[in-house]
Scaffold this active site. Structure first.
Site, short mmCIF file in Angstrom:
data_model
loop_
_atom_site.label_atom_id
_atom_site.label_comp_id
_atom_site.label_asym_id
_atom_site.label_seq_id
_atom_site.Cartn_x
_atom_site.Cartn_y
_atom_site.Cartn_z
N ASP A 49 23.48 -5.31 16.84
CA ASP A 49 22.78 -6.17 15.89
C ASP A 49 22.15 -7.36 16.60
O ASP A 49 21.01 -7.75 16.32
CB ASP A 49 23.77 -6.64 14.82
CG ASP A 49 23.15 -7.60 13.84
OD1 ASP A 49 22.20 -7.21 13.13
OD2 ASP A 49 23.60 -8.76 13.78
N GLU A 121 22.51 0.55 15.11
CA GLU A 121 22.83 -0.66 15.87
C GLU A 121 23.81 -0.36 17.00
O GLU A 121 23.68 -0.91 18.10
CB GLU A 121 23.41 -1.71 14.93
CG GLU A 121 22.39 -2.27 13.94
CD GLU A 121 22.99 -3.19 12.90
OE1 GLU A 121 22.24 -3.94 12.26
OE2 GLU A 121 24.23 -3.16 12.71
#
Length: 228
Positions: A49, A121
């Site tokens: 992320d 992610e």
């Protein structure tokens, strides 16, 4: 480590051959199938992320050197939010290679938006740990493709835009009403109405309440702007 044909094919879709394939396997391992001897992808998701955020922030600054922070922030949010990650994950078919527990497989886990976004992610983090920032950046920019250049000029949440529109006209904020819910528990479909105090409304249907609310807000805002 010997990889399956499916994983090899996924590496090609991703655009990165792993020097340490264990990183990729970990990135594709959902918590529902983890064990003391098999790590899941949650820690990689956390890292991915942040890597995605840095790449997208840099790309946006490079793409539009005149944009203000107020313009960049909503564009950034549109590019890194879970829905965007899930869209990219579907394009490279992460779902086909995810390692899931039986309950997740039976409940349609390979199609779940949150699960796909998390895995995307995690894969980004795996590339970063395997080959460094430049490799991760190259993968991200290739997969996100034209999204950086075509992200809406004003990518604010439609609900925020609608609320600002009615507040500017001294009207109460809109209400969001659940009109209908259908589909199985693992793949629900929601119909939401965005409704003003005078009864003006628009409805939208989506696979989550949040997406349905956003779509309804966008439709209602468009209607109001056309009337004004």
């Amino acid at each position: 480590m010997k990889l399956s044909k499916d994983i090899h094919a996924f590496q090609e879709r991703l655009g990165h051959d792993f020097a340490d394939p264990e990183l990729l396997i970990r990135a594709l391992t959902h918590p529902s199938v983890s064990s003391p001897n098999r790590q899941d992808n949650q820690r990689l998701e956390f890292l991915g992320d942040r890597v995605l955020g840095l790449v997208m922030a840099t790309a946006l600054l490079d793409h539009d050197r005149q944009a203000t922070e107020g313009q960049l922030a909503p564009r950034f949010n549109a590019l890194v939010r879970k829905e965007a990650c899930a869209d990219v994950a579907r394009e490279i078919d992460i779902g086909a290679v995810l390692k899931l527990g039986r309950s997740e497989m039976l409940s349609g886990g390979r199609r779940k938006q949150a699960l796909l976004g998390d895995a995307m992610e995690a894969v980004i983090a795996a590339v970063y740990k395997d080959a460094g920032f430049e490799a991760a950046q190259a993968v991200i920019l290739r997969l996100w493709g034209k999204r950086v250049g075509t992200v809406d000029e004003d990518a604010r949440d439609p609900k925020t835009s609608l609320q600002e529109y009615v507040q500017a006209r001294r009207q109460p904020p809109p209400a969001y009403v659940l009109v209908a819910r259908s589909g199985p528990d693992h793949e629900p479909v929601f119909t939401i109405a965005a409704r003003l105090q005078d009864g003006t409304e628009e409805q939208a249907t989506a696979g989550s309440k949040r997406l349905a609310e956003q779509a309804a807000a966008k439709a209602l805002l468009t209607k109001l702007e056309q009337k004004s």
